[in-house]
Write an enzyme that holds these catalytic residues in place. Structure first.
Site, PDB file in Angstrom:
ATOM      1  CB  SER A  92      -0.952   0.014   1.200  1.00  0.00           C
ATOM      2  OG  SER A  92      -2.043  -0.856   0.967  1.00  0.00           O
ATOM      3  CE  LYS A 107      -4.374   1.776  -0.922  1.00  0.00           C
ATOM      4  NZ  LYS A 107      -3.897   0.565  -0.282  1.00  0.00           N
ATOM      5  CE  LYS A 138      -1.603   3.972   2.670  1.00  0.00           C
ATOM      6  NZ  LYS A 138      -1.440   2.827   3.620  1.00  0.00           N
ATOM      7  CB  SER A 162      -4.599   1.895   3.477  1.00  0.00           C
ATOM      8  OG  SER A 162      -3.694   1.341   2.558  1.00  0.00           O
TER       9      SER A 162
END
Length: 374
Positions: free
Chosen positions: A51, A54, A218, A114
């Protein structure tokens, strides 16, 4: 980002990297104000980001917002295909076909909970299709010089190895986001919770609210990727960016992230060289109303040394010039190379300090005449 270097030789136990990094395959710590690499472990090794992908989706959206090609209040709705493939799959903000969602809410969901579904809805709404959005992601990666990265999905879902990054490239991406879009970074990154359609979810950032100055960025996890993290923290105006890749457990990731950040702030002294907005140098301009423009620091520029030392600093302005008008104030047009002692030089971006419109006929004649005498 400049070229990666090895960690400086420690002068005392205080400069030794923390033991919590031992079980982590990939780690990197960069002082953003100087571009200096404070610690590096396999910084150019390609790994699966999960993730953390992203962050590039967010960066592309920030670029579109800055150009006026996307607006926070724009409304999208989940397509039938997106609903079929992504409704409540993995991390989600529980989008469905019955509710409109704004770009603002999509970015909040992608950044803080997320949202896999949010990435797909954003990609389809803003670019017309996921393949079109991926083309934008990879174009931005190339423009930023992310030579060890490729994106095959907007959300980091398993894609048989099409999506990969390196720690060095992720730090480059974080630097670009922070330098080019500081206001959007503050608006969307690092919220402890996010609520949409009556559902509140928690941000799983391992240092947010636990480490002084931590404000994002993140996390990522799949069985293939392990546990990763692209994180940042700021203390007394000094910002560090950190990458952890391939940790075996969330506990290993959290311990390594916290220890590395605290070590970076404690083991190195930082000297401010230029304040945000201060002029650093000048650059020549061709075909413009002016023949040169000031180069300014988009944020504080500093030099880091192991605590207790004060090595000499050498500076060099680097740009491909002369610059071609028109140039807009705030455009990143040059770099400052900072060399501390005998260590490898690192570079930080410099911005145009003023607008330089393309020259009209009279200005071109004037510049041509001046060029005969200089």
């Amino acid at each position: 980002m400049g070229a990666a270097s090895s960690v400086p030789s420690p002068l005392s136990d205080a400069n030794l990297p923390p033991a919590e990094l031992a079980p982590v395959p990939v780690a990197l710590l960069v002082d953003l104000g100087s571009g200096q690499v404070l610690y590096a472990k396999e910084p150019d090794r390609r790994f699966v980001p999960a993730s953390i992908t992203k962050v590039m989706t967010l960066y592309v959206a920030f670029e579109l917002l800055a150009r006026g090609q996307l607006r926070p209040e724009q409304v999208f709705r989940m397509s039938e295909g997106a609903y079929r493939d992504w409704h409540a799959v993995g991390s989600t903000m529980f989008l469905d076909r019955a509710h409109d969602v704004t770009v603002h809410d999509l970015l909040m969901g992608i950044a803080n909970v997320s949202a896999n579904d949010g990435c797909i809805v954003l990609a389809e709404g803003a670019a017309g299709s996921v393949p079109n959005w991926l083309a934008l992601m990879n174009a931005e990666a190339r423009r930023l010089g992310m030579k060890d990265s490729h994106f095959g999905t907007p959300n980091g879902w398993m894609d048989e190895g099409q999506t990969y990054v390196s720690a060095h490239d992720l730090a480059t991406l974080a630097q670009a986001m922070l330098v080019r879009h500081p206001d959007l970074y503050r608006t969307y990154i690092g919220h402890p919770t996010m609520t949409w359609n009556g559902i509140t979810q928690r941000n799983h950032d391992p240092i947010l609210g636990k480490l002084e100055g931590a404000d994002g960025i993140k996390t990522g996890f799949t069985n293939q990727a392990g546990y990763g993290f692209l994180g940042s923290a700021i203390r007394d105006g000094r910002r560090l960016v950190m990458v952890i890749g391939g940790a075996y457990t969330p506990k290993d990731r959290a311990k390594a992230a916290e220890a590395l950040m605290n070590w970076g702030f404690a083991a190195f002294d930082s000297r401010t060289l230029f304040s945000a907005g201060e002029q650093v140098g000048t650059a020549a301009v061709q075909q413009g109303e002016a023949r040169s423009l000031p180069l300014v620091a988009p944020g504080p520029i500093s030099a880091a040394s192991p605590r207790g030392t004060r090595a000499p600093v050498r500076l060099r302005v680097v740009y491909a010039g002369p610059l071609e008008a028109p140039v807009r104030k705030g455009d990143i047009v040059a770099e400052l190379e900072i060399t501390v002692g005998n260590r490898t030089g690192h570079r930080v971006p410099l911005a145009a300090g003023t607008d330089v419109p393309r020259a009209g006929l009279l200005a071109r004649l004037r510049n041509g005449l001046l060029g005969l005498f200089t």
